[in-house]
Design a protein around this motif. Structure first.
Motif, PDB file in Angstrom:
ATOM      1  N   ILE A   1       8.187   9.106 -12.585  1.00 15.25           N
ATOM      2  CA  ILE A   1       7.288   7.959 -12.676  1.00 15.25           C
ATOM      3  C   ILE A   1       6.988   7.489 -11.265  1.00 15.25           C
ATOM      4  CG2 ILE A   1       7.122   5.538 -13.419  1.00 15.25           C
ATOM      5  CD1 ILE A   1       8.810   6.366 -15.872  1.00 15.25           C
ATOM      6  N   ALA A   2       5.740   7.143 -11.018  1.00 13.81           N
ATOM      7  CA  ALA A   2       5.320   6.627  -9.714  1.00 13.81           C
ATOM      8  C   ALA A   2       5.097   5.121  -9.833  1.00 13.81           C
ATOM      9  CB  ALA A   2       4.028   7.301  -9.267  1.00 13.81           C
ATOM     10  N   ILE A   3       5.740   4.374  -8.934  1.00 15.79           N
ATOM     11  CA  ILE A   3       5.526   2.926  -8.871  1.00 15.79           C
ATOM     12  C   ILE A   3       4.755   2.634  -7.595  1.00 15.79           C
ATOM     13  CG2 ILE A   3       6.606   0.649  -8.758  1.00 15.79           C
ATOM     14  CD1 ILE A   3       8.948   1.762 -10.307  1.00 15.79           C
TER      15      ILE A   3
ATOM     16  N   ARG B   1       0.836  -1.214   0.000  1.00 18.27           N
ATOM     17  CA  ARG B   1       0.000   0.000   0.000  1.00 18.27           C
ATOM     18  C   ARG B   1       0.870   1.264   0.000  1.00 18.27           C
ATOM     19  NH1 ARG B   1      -2.552  -3.685   2.844  1.00 18.27           N
ATOM     20  NH2 ARG B   1      -1.574  -3.091   4.789  1.00 18.27           N
ATOM     21  N   GLY B   2       2.008   1.164  -0.670  1.00 15.62           N
ATOM     22  CA  GLY B   2       2.921   2.303  -0.734  1.00 15.62           C
ATOM     23  C   GLY B   2       3.283   2.651  -2.167  1.00 15.62           C
ATOM     24  N   ALA B   3       4.130   3.642  -2.302  1.00 17.07           N
ATOM     25  CA  ALA B   3       4.550   4.107  -3.621  1.00 17.07           C
ATOM     26  C   ALA B   3       5.952   4.678  -3.547  1.00 17.07           C
ATOM     27  CB  ALA B   3       3.588   5.175  -4.144  1.00 17.07           C
ATOM     28  N   ARG B   4       6.549   4.780  -4.715  1.00 15.51           N
ATOM     29  CA  ARG B   4       7.890   5.357  -4.802  1.00 15.51           C
ATOM     30  C   ARG B   4       7.991   6.179  -6.076  1.00 15.51           C
ATOM     31  NH1 ARG B   4      12.842   1.506  -6.000  1.00 15.51           N
ATOM     32  NH2 ARG B   4      14.212   3.066  -6.858  1.00 15.51           N
ATOM     33  N   ARG B   5       8.649   7.307  -5.989  1.00 18.53           N
ATOM     34  CA  ARG B   5       8.854   8.158  -7.170  1.00 18.53           C
ATOM     35  C   ARG B   5      10.201   7.825  -7.795  1.00 18.53           C
ATOM     36  NH1 ARG B   5      11.546  12.929  -8.234  1.00 18.53           N
ATOM     37  NH2 ARG B   5      12.310  12.965  -6.098  1.00 18.53           N
ATOM     38  N   VAL B   6      10.206   7.639  -9.109  1.00 16.24           N
ATOM     39  CA  VAL B   6      11.437   7.359  -9.835  1.00 16.24           C
ATOM     40  C   VAL B   6      11.659   8.483 -10.847  1.00 16.24           C
ATOM     41  CG1 VAL B   6      12.632   5.744 -11.371  1.00 16.24           C
ATOM     42  CG2 VAL B   6      11.100   4.866  -9.581  1.00 16.24           C
ATOM     43  N   PRO B   7      12.656   9.336 -10.621  1.00 15.83           N
ATOM     44  CA  PRO B   7      12.934  10.390 -11.603  1.00 15.83           C
ATOM     45  C   PRO B   7      13.563   9.795 -12.864  1.00 15.83           C
ATOM     46  CG  PRO B   7      14.212  10.715  -9.551  1.00 15.83           C
ATOM     47  CD  PRO B   7      13.566   9.370  -9.480  1.00 15.83           C
ATOM     48  N   THR B   8      13.085  10.191 -14.025  1.00 15.13           N
ATOM     49  CA  THR B   8      13.680   9.725 -15.284  1.00 15.13           C
ATOM     50  C   THR B   8      13.828  10.926 -16.218  1.00 15.13           C
ATOM     51  OG1 THR B   8      11.682   9.327 -16.617  1.00 15.13           O
ATOM     52  CG2 THR B   8      12.294   7.603 -15.020  1.00 15.13           C
TER      53      THR B   8
ATOM     54  N   LEU C   1       2.798   4.476 -13.169  1.00 15.70           N
ATOM     55  CA  LEU C   1       2.105   5.553 -13.867  1.00 15.70           C
ATOM     56  C   LEU C   1       3.022   6.773 -13.906  1.00 15.70           C
ATOM     57  CD1 LEU C   1      -1.340   5.577 -11.981  1.00 15.70           C
ATOM     58  CD2 LEU C   1      -0.921   4.645 -14.259  1.00 15.70           C
ATOM     59  N   LYS C   2       2.795   7.637 -14.874  1.00 12.39           N
ATOM     60  CA  LYS C   2       3.448   8.939 -14.818  1.00 12.39           C
ATOM     61  C   LYS C   2       3.023   9.574 -13.488  1.00 12.39           C
ATOM     62  CE  LYS C   2       3.934  13.254 -17.297  1.00 12.39           C
ATOM     63  NZ  LYS C   2       3.468  14.105 -18.374  1.00 12.39           N
ATOM     64  N   ASP C   3       3.951  10.259 -12.817  1.00 13.73           N
ATOM     65  CA  ASP C   3       3.660  10.795 -11.482  1.00 13.73           C
ATOM     66  C   ASP C   3       2.943  12.138 -11.579  1.00 13.73           C
ATOM     67  OD1 ASP C   3       3.566  10.945  -8.743  1.00 13.73           O
ATOM     68  OD2 ASP C   3       5.642  11.601  -8.513  1.00 13.73           O
ATOM     69  N   ALA C   4       1.811  12.128 -12.237  1.00 15.78           N
ATOM     70  CA  ALA C   4       1.061  13.375 -12.422  1.00 15.78           C
ATOM     71  C   ALA C   4      -0.424  13.043 -12.542  1.00 15.78           C
ATOM     72  CB  ALA C   4       1.541  14.108 -13.667  1.00 15.78           C
TER      73      ALA C   4
END
Ligand code: FES
Length: 111
Positions: free
Chosen positions: A34-36, A22-29, A47-50
């Motif tokens: 991008i949000a995982i 039930r968590g998420a992580r932001r991956v800068p590219t 998904l795109k983090d937007a």
């Protein structure tokens, strides 16, 4: 007839267990953040983090079921499709990103 499939470049972005249930992580590219997400039953989505509403950072939202609640105004976004759910359905869509798991590693794809 033989089909020629376009290759996808897969990038290892860490272990599945780096993301809590039930968590998420932001991956800068280079193509943007991008949000995982990892759901309570262990499924993962990217998904795109937007947010499709006003660009809120979905990686900071609350994961529930197979959706994430945007931290800005509370729209619920379907993790599998990137589409808003409920009354906001049809009001835009956040792009989904290919993601697969191999030997416990998260592989992010880009066509
Ligand atoms: S920016 Fe996500 S609900 Fe408004």
């Amino acid at each position: 007839m033989t089909l020629t499939l376009d290759p996808i470049a897969w990038t290892d972005v860490g272990a599945v267990t780096d993301i809590p249930l039930r968590g998420a992580r932001r991956v800068p590219t280079a193509q943007g953040d991008i949000a995982i997400f990892r759901t309570g039953d262990g499924a993962v989505f990217a998904l795109k983090d937007a947010c499709p509403h006003k660009g809120g950072p979905l990686s900071q939202g609350m994961v529930h079921g197979r959706a994430v609640a945007c931290p800005l105004h509370g729209w619920n976004i379907d993790l599998a499709t990137g589409e808003p759910m409920g009354a906001d359905h049809g009001k835009g869509c956040t792009p989904t990103i290919p993601l697969r798991v191999e030997q416990g590693r998260l592989l992010l794809g880009r066509a």
